[in-house]
Write a protein that holds these residues in place. Structure first.
Motif, PDB file in Angstrom:
ATOM      1  N   ARG B 269       0.934  -1.320   0.093  1.00 31.54           N
ATOM      2  CA  ARG B 269       0.085  -0.026  -0.025  1.00 31.54           C
ATOM      3  C   ARG B 269       0.729   1.288   0.027  1.00 31.54           C
ATOM      4  O   ARG B 269       0.473   2.168  -0.567  1.00 31.54           O
ATOM      5  N   GLU B 270       1.866   1.145   0.624  1.00 31.56           N
ATOM      6  CA  GLU B 270       2.827   2.482   1.109  1.00 31.56           C
ATOM      7  C   GLU B 270       3.355   2.862  -0.638  1.00 31.56           C
ATOM      8  O   GLU B 270       3.615   4.208  -0.715  1.00 31.56           O
ATOM      9  N   ILE B 271       3.370   2.219  -1.570  1.00 27.27           N
ATOM     10  CA  ILE B 271       3.625   2.730  -2.830  1.00 27.27           C
ATOM     11  C   ILE B 271       2.992   3.790  -3.200  1.00 27.27           C
ATOM     12  O   ILE B 271       3.472   4.710  -3.953  1.00 27.27           O
ATOM     13  N   ALA B 272       1.568   3.646  -3.031  1.00 26.27           N
ATOM     14  CA  ALA B 272       0.660   4.707  -3.391  1.00 26.27           C
ATOM     15  C   ALA B 272       0.551   5.846  -2.410  1.00 26.27           C
ATOM     16  O   ALA B 272       0.373   6.935  -2.696  1.00 26.27           O
ATOM     17  N   ASP B 273       0.423   5.297  -0.974  1.00 20.55           N
ATOM     18  CA  ASP B 273       0.110   6.326  -0.295  1.00 20.55           C
ATOM     19  C   ASP B 273       1.103   7.107   0.576  1.00 20.55           C
ATOM     20  O   ASP B 273       0.802   8.254   1.120  1.00 20.55           O
ATOM     21  N   ASP B 274       2.349   6.462   0.671  1.00 20.81           N
ATOM     22  CA  ASP B 274       3.408   7.113   1.150  1.00 20.81           C
ATOM     23  C   ASP B 274       4.070   8.233   0.544  1.00 20.81           C
ATOM     24  O   ASP B 274       4.380   8.019  -0.645  1.00 20.81           O
ATOM     25  N   ILE B 275       3.889   9.570   0.667  1.00 23.17           N
ATOM     26  CA  ILE B 275       4.268  10.738   0.052  1.00 23.17           C
ATOM     27  C   ILE B 275       5.739  11.362   0.720  1.00 23.17           C
ATOM     28  O   ILE B 275       5.864  12.315   0.235  1.00 23.17           O
ATOM     29  N   ILE B 276       6.168  10.455   1.882  1.00 21.64           N
ATOM     30  CA  ILE B 276       7.165  11.155   2.470  1.00 21.64           C
ATOM     31  C   ILE B 276       8.425  10.574   2.323  1.00 21.64           C
ATOM     32  O   ILE B 276       9.513  10.946   1.875  1.00 21.64           O
ATOM     33  N   SER B 277       8.670   9.057   2.590  1.00 24.23           N
ATOM     34  CA  SER B 277       9.821   8.323   2.094  1.00 24.23           C
ATOM     35  C   SER B 277      10.123   8.513   0.755  1.00 24.23           C
ATOM     36  O   SER B 277       9.607   8.478  -0.066  1.00 24.23           O
ATOM     37  N   LYS B 278      11.516   8.601   0.929  1.00 23.21           N
ATOM     38  CA  LYS B 278      12.226   8.681  -0.444  1.00 23.21           C
ATOM     39  C   LYS B 278      12.669   7.278  -0.994  1.00 23.21           C
ATOM     40  O   LYS B 278      11.944   6.792  -2.067  1.00 23.21           O
ATOM     41  N   ASN B 279      13.090   6.428  -0.171  1.00 20.95           N
ATOM     42  CA  ASN B 279      13.493   5.159  -0.440  1.00 20.95           C
ATOM     43  C   ASN B 279      12.099   4.363  -0.106  1.00 20.95           C
ATOM     44  O   ASN B 279      11.745   4.290   0.830  1.00 20.95           O
TER      45      ASN B 279
END
Lengths: 419, 345
Positions: B269-279
């Motif tokens: 899910r993070e691939i779409a929702d995470d807008i903070i992590s760079k890696n």
């Protein structure tokens, strides 16, 4: 609500006349008051000329829609032709006021008025009118439409888009919508048809994105024309639209090469956001551009928010395609009816950077609570970003022309001085 | 700013097709390579299973289980150095491809992708874990990793007086579906057995048989079913940050449209929702790059090697891959029809 037949006929007659006059007048302002309109814009101007007289999509099953949450791909794939009927006419706004409180959003009133009098774009005869529950006024409008026997279908949009629960709820709603479409058009949704529809829409998106890219790189087209281009996506045949926008793109690229730009070198670059400017309500963009500004981008649900985002499918079967289409109409939307709506802030900041925006004009329609309520937060964020913002509350009534001119002049001057 | 021609070509290319062929080639190398005298290494970060007769190398997990089957004292001797060297070799391989070992090279991963292809061919839908189960099941791979380290240590040493029976040597291999399934590709059915030596071996080998069956059924209904539980994946993730191959995300460019999540085989899910992590490489990621292919925002998702960009998300590439033709080709194909239609009006 039943009115007697005579009165209805009278209303319809005068309403239609006012409507036609308004469209003619506003279109003339768009085309005649500006020099050197792109040749390829002729096609789009013509589309709007035919707005009141044409027989759009004759013989096709028209599915009318509102908002950006109605999955067009599904309509195409079930043999329907989608036409978005969100209206911008003051003439029908006054009709809608018969049903709704005076301080209701003019777009909702105008749309309801147009539905009531059957004066829809291109004189379409919709088999179904899809009404997403994106704000309270839309919801209540749906109830009124039921009373006046219009074929409304309520598309339940969840109040949030971030949670998995909302996503699943929306997925089910879309599945139900597919059933309704199949019943209405009598055509079953098939894998091949949906695949084709997704690709057809994707092509329109690709061509629109190029158009957007051109507007980023140089001021070769006025915002008033750009708004007409996106506005005609509401009702035009999608393949024709794609071809014509591509032609326009080519012409604009020529213009970039020849350095044939619109406005002056110090014309402030304006981003419009908030309640959407929908033809014939072009008051704000027209005024801005007559006063020497250039609208370079619109963060409206009638423009980029409607076309920009794409559908990606992993497995080209209905079990994956339908949810993929559903996701596209929920996840990337920056509609203020969602909470939280941080994506809108991020989108605005991104656009301000990408389009080298000098100032933002935030339009709120009288009675449009959602945009009004977000305006303060967005204003704060833009201020922190160092972007000047002008907040304007307006409606479809042309009366505030003088007051608007004064305010816009002052705002644009202050931007010019900064440049 | 115009992109370099070669960069544009790569960004517009269909990496999934490239990956499909790389997977076939890798599968043949890691299952039949030995027959062609190919020797690679015995500490590879993939399931290059030594139980397969034609295997050109070995999986690091089998190595580590053997190495740790030793006493504390000997671990402090030269044997300890050996354990470290072996880890070093694993890392040496791993550092180049990061988790792309799973997505491009691992034969067991490839096999699951083939089973997925079979399912698609038959027209069955896939399933996905819901959010809660995903979070709950996620930790299994770490538990397996810890167990496969502790159990061998427990054979020669005692943990609070408990000795693990010798039948538990290489415990993970005993339950690993690769040991049972991959040899079948060389016509070797000898791994399908239950070891009746003692109770431990009976339990472990039957568990192995059951897991192998589950593997086949599971990967039919769920994409990359086994990878979600794979301890190798857990081990790789620990070192993922030092790898030269990286996937990064520019959150400012993300519209959170969810295209990347939709195509993700493992459902991150993070691939779409995470807008903070760079890696953005997560523990379940296998760097199959499908998300980058599905991303329609220029340079939002990027694959780079030692800082050099390799494959970036691009609008142009997205539309080309998803609609199968360029815009000009498309316009040419519809224009004549439309003109006729408009004239007849």
């Amino acid at each position: 609500m039943k009115v007697n037949k005579d009165r209805y006929e009278r209303m319809k007659k005068t309403g239609s006349i006012h409507y036609a006059m308004e469209i003619k007048k506003n279109l003339a302002e768009i085309t005649d008051d500006f020099p050197d309109n792109p040749q390829s814009m002729e096609y789009f101007y013509k589309r709007f000329e035919e707005y009141t007289i044409g027989n759009l999509h004759e013989g096709k099953k028209v599915i009318a829609s509102m908002c950006v949450h109605v999955p067009l791909e599904l309509i195409y794939a079930t043999g329907g032709t989608p036409v978005r009927i969100c209206a911008g006419a003051y003439a029908t706004d006054q009709i809608g006021a018969e049903f709704l409180p005076a301080k209701t959003c003019p777009m909702v009133k105008s749309t309801l008025g147009a539905v009531y009098l059957d004066i829809l774009p291109g004189n379409i005869k919709p088999e179904l009118i899809v009404n997403p529950t994106t704000c309270d006024q839309k919801k209540k409008m749906g109830e009124i439409a039921d009373e006046i026997d219009k074929p409304f279908f309520t598309l339940e949009v969840p109040p949030t888009k971030d949670s998995e629960e909302a996503r699943q709820y929306w997925n089910r709603v879309v599945k139900k919508f597919v059933k309704k479409l199949e019943q209405t058009t009598g055509t079953k949704l098939t894998r091949r048809r949906l695949k084709k529809a997704i690709k057809t829409v994707a092509k329109a998106q690709a061509v629109y994105r190029r158009f957007d890219q051109i507007r980023r790189s140089a001021p070769v087209i006025y915002g008033k024309d750009a708004i007409l281009v996106t506005n005609s996506y509401f009702f035009d045949d999608i393949e024709n639209w794609t071809i014509q926008v591509e032609k326009l793109n080519q012409e604009l690229e020529e213009r970039i090469k020849n350095k044939q730009t619109v406005g002056k070198a110090n014309s402030p670059r304006i981003l419009l956001t908030g309640s959407p400017s929908i033809f014939p309500n072009m008051k704000l963009p027209l005024l801005i551009e007559k006063l020497g500004g250039i609208v370079v981008n619109e963060e409206f649900c009638s423009t980029s928010r409607m076309i920009w985002d794409t559908v990606a499918v992993d497995e080209w079967f209905l079990y994956d395609m339908v949810p993929a289409v559903a996701d596209r109409y929920l996840k990337p939307s920056t509609c203020p009816n969602f909470t939280p709506n941080t994506d809108r802030e991020r989108k605005l900041l991104r656009d301000i950077k990408d389009f080298q925006v000098d100032g933002v004009i935030y339009q709120t329609f009288t009675g449009c609570q959602l945009y009004d309520m977000e305006s303060r937060r967005i204003g704060k964020i833009l201020e922190d970003n160092g972007t000047q913002t002008l907040y304007i509350e307006s409606d479809y009534n042309p009366d505030d022309f003088g007051q608007l001119t004064t305010r816009l002049e002052a705002f644009l001057d202050s931007l010019k001085n900064k440049k | 700013m115009r992109k370099l021609k070669i960069k544009r070509y790569i960004d517009n290319s269909n990496v999934s097709r490239f990956r499909f062929w790389i997977q076939i080639i890798s599968f043949f190398i890691f299952v039949y390579g030995g027959y062609f005298f190919i020797e690679i290494a015995s500490r590879l970060p993939i399931f290059s299973c030594p139980y397969v007769q034609g295997s050109p190398g070995g999986c690091y997990l089998i190595g580590v289980q053997h190495e740790l089957n030793t006493t504390w004292e000997s671990m402090l001797s030269f044997r300890g150095l050996g354990i470290l060297t072996s880890l070093g070799i694993f890392l040496l391989f791993f550092i180049f491809l990061n988790k792309a070992w799973c997505g491009f090279v691992c034969p067991l991963g490839t096999l699951q992708d083939w089973i997925t292809k079979l399912r698609k061919f038959l027209g069955f839908s896939f399933t996905r874990y819901d959010e809660m189960s995903f979070k709950r099941l996620k930790s299994i791979k770490y538990i397996l990793l810890v167990l496969l380290i502790l159990i061998p240590l427990g054979i020669r040493n005692s943990f609070f007086g408990i000795h693990v029976p010798h039948g538990m040597h290489t415990p993970f291999c005993q339950i690993c579906p690769a040991r049972i399934i991959l040899p079948l590709f060389t016509g070797d059915t000898s791994q399908i057995f239950i070891d009746f030596t003692d109770t431990t071996t009976i339990i472990m080998t039957s568990l192995g048989m059951m897991i192998a069956a589950l593997f086949l059924v599971g990967s039919f209904v769920k994409k990359r079913f086994f990878c979600f539980f794979c301890p190798m994946s857990a081990l790789q993730y620990i070192f993922s940050k030092i790898s030269l191959l990286r996937m990064t995300k520019d959150g400012d460019k993300c519209t959170r449209c969810g295209n990347c999540y939709r195509v993700c085989d493992v459902g991150i899910r993070e691939i779409a929702d995470d807008i903070i992590s760079k890696n953005i490489v997560k523990d379940d990621c296998m760097l199959c790059v499908k998300c980058v292919e599905a991303c329609p925002e220029d340079d939002c998702l990027k694959i780079s090697f030692a800082g050099m960009p390799i494959f970036n998300a691009s609008q142009e590439g997205f539309f080309k891959r998803y609609t199968g033709s360029s815009l000009t080709e498309y316009i040419k194909s519809i224009e004549p029809n439309k003109e006729n239609e408009n004239e007849s009006k």
